[in-house]
Design a protein around this motif. Structure first.
Motif, PDB file in Angstrom:
ATOM      1  N   GLU A 292       0.849  -1.458   0.198  1.00  0.00           N
ATOM      2  CA  GLU A 292       0.011  -0.225   0.413  1.00  0.00           C
ATOM      3  C   GLU A 292       0.874   1.172  -0.161  1.00  0.00           C
ATOM      4  O   GLU A 292      -0.018   2.223  -0.730  1.00  0.00           O
ATOM      5  CB  GLU A 292      -1.244   0.388   1.248  1.00  0.00           C
ATOM      6  N   PHE A 293       1.641   0.888   0.714  1.00  0.00           N
ATOM      7  CA  PHE A 293       2.789   2.322   0.489  1.00  0.00           C
ATOM      8  C   PHE A 293       3.172   2.401  -0.626  1.00  0.00           C
ATOM      9  O   PHE A 293       3.789   3.675  -1.288  1.00  0.00           O
ATOM     10  CB  PHE A 293       3.325   2.042   1.538  1.00  0.00           C
ATOM     11  N   THR A 294       3.535   1.526  -1.220  1.00  0.00           N
ATOM     12  CA  THR A 294       4.558   1.267  -2.147  1.00  0.00           C
ATOM     13  C   THR A 294       3.703   2.245  -3.188  1.00  0.00           C
ATOM     14  O   THR A 294       4.040   3.233  -3.880  1.00  0.00           O
ATOM     15  CB  THR A 294       5.008   0.189  -2.425  1.00  0.00           C
ATOM     16  N   GLU A 295       2.338   1.957  -3.323  1.00  0.00           N
ATOM     17  CA  GLU A 295       1.119   1.807  -4.217  1.00  0.00           C
ATOM     18  C   GLU A 295       0.933   4.156  -4.415  1.00  0.00           C
ATOM     19  O   GLU A 295       0.567   4.398  -5.364  1.00  0.00           O
ATOM     20  CB  GLU A 295       0.254   1.485  -4.272  1.00  0.00           C
ATOM     21  N   ARG A 296       1.206   4.138  -2.994  1.00  0.00           N
ATOM     22  CA  ARG A 296       0.862   5.537  -3.015  1.00  0.00           C
ATOM     23  C   ARG A 296       1.665   6.220  -3.300  1.00  0.00           C
ATOM     24  O   ARG A 296       1.560   7.692  -3.773  1.00  0.00           O
ATOM     25  CB  ARG A 296       0.748   5.488  -1.665  1.00  0.00           C
ATOM     26  N   TYR A 297       3.157   6.494  -2.403  1.00  0.00           N
ATOM     27  CA  TYR A 297       4.598   7.310  -3.192  1.00  0.00           C
ATOM     28  C   TYR A 297       5.139   6.593  -4.325  1.00  0.00           C
ATOM     29  O   TYR A 297       6.215   7.570  -5.044  1.00  0.00           O
ATOM     30  CB  TYR A 297       5.460   6.649  -2.142  1.00  0.00           C
ATOM     31  N   TRP A 298       4.738   5.473  -4.940  1.00  0.00           N
ATOM     32  CA  TRP A 298       5.440   5.455  -6.640  1.00  0.00           C
ATOM     33  C   TRP A 298       5.410   6.356  -7.383  1.00  0.00           C
ATOM     34  O   TRP A 298       6.235   7.253  -7.638  1.00  0.00           O
ATOM     35  CB  TRP A 298       5.176   3.864  -7.224  1.00  0.00           C
ATOM     36  N   PRO A 299       4.250   6.574  -7.805  1.00  0.00           N
ATOM     37  CA  PRO A 299       4.090   7.800  -9.141  1.00  0.00           C
ATOM     38  C   PRO A 299       4.482   8.913  -8.942  1.00  0.00           C
ATOM     39  O   PRO A 299       5.074   9.668  -9.579  1.00  0.00           O
ATOM     40  CB  PRO A 299       2.072   7.558  -8.450  1.00  0.00           C
ATOM     41  N   VAL A 300       4.228   8.776  -7.227  1.00  0.00           N
ATOM     42  CA  VAL A 300       5.099  10.750  -6.654  1.00  0.00           C
ATOM     43  C   VAL A 300       6.550  10.725  -7.040  1.00  0.00           C
ATOM     44  O   VAL A 300       6.735  11.324  -7.992  1.00  0.00           O
ATOM     45  CB  VAL A 300       4.589  10.472  -5.715  1.00  0.00           C
ATOM     46  N   LEU A 301       7.280  10.207  -6.921  1.00  0.00           N
ATOM     47  CA  LEU A 301       8.367   9.749  -6.892  1.00  0.00           C
ATOM     48  C   LEU A 301       9.100   8.957  -8.273  1.00  0.00           C
ATOM     49  O   LEU A 301       9.887  10.269  -8.921  1.00  0.00           O
ATOM     50  CB  LEU A 301       9.301   8.745  -6.444  1.00  0.00           C
ATOM     51  N   VAL A 302       9.010   8.105  -8.737  1.00  0.00           N
ATOM     52  CA  VAL A 302       8.991   8.614 -10.342  1.00  0.00           C
ATOM     53  C   VAL A 302       8.732   9.687 -11.134  1.00  0.00           C
ATOM     54  O   VAL A 302       9.349  10.476 -11.477  1.00  0.00           O
ATOM     55  CB  VAL A 302       8.503   7.504 -11.173  1.00  0.00           C
ATOM     56  N   GLY A 303       7.062  10.239 -10.852  1.00  0.00           N
ATOM     57  CA  GLY A 303       7.107  11.895 -11.385  1.00  0.00           C
ATOM     58  C   GLY A 303       7.743  13.052 -10.819  1.00  0.00           C
ATOM     59  O   GLY A 303       8.826  13.786 -11.568  1.00  0.00           O
TER      60      GLY A 303
END
Length: 103
Positions: free
Chosen positions: A27-38
């Motif tokens: 859940e944490f990864t799903e929340r932050y992944w798009p923000v971090l890649v962006g």
């Protein structure tokens, strides 16, 4: 950067402390992944390098979090994670600059 910064609950933070709780990490990864890649792309990385930076950021965050280096009352979690990401992105950009041919 993709979307707004995620809001993280106390329950999710508790789940991250438990090494056996794969659902919390997912859940944490799903929340932050798009923000971090962006963020990586926004700061000049290729999509591939941005994904690498995001992966390193998540691993480093978890290590720092479980070591007790995140203090909830002093800094927002998103600021803590983004700070780690910016350091990783800077390191990747320095590596790329050193490998680039002069000219």
């Amino acid at each position: 950067m993709a979307g707004s910064l995620p809001v993280t609950t106390s329950l999710l933070l508790d789940a991250l402390r438990d090494e056996r709780d794969q659902d919390g990490w997912r859940e944490f990864t799903e929340r932050y992944w798009p923000v971090l890649v962006g963020l990586g792309v926004h700061l000049g990385l290729t999509e591939t390098d941005a994904a690498d930076a995001a992966q390193w950021t998540l691993v480093e965050f978890l290590r720092e979090f479980r070591a007790g280096r995140y203090q909830r009352g002093k800094v927002r979690l998103s600021a803590f994670v983004i700070g780690i990401a910016k350091n990783r992105i800077r390191a990747l950009r320095r590596q790329s600059a050193r490998r680039a041919p002069a000219g």
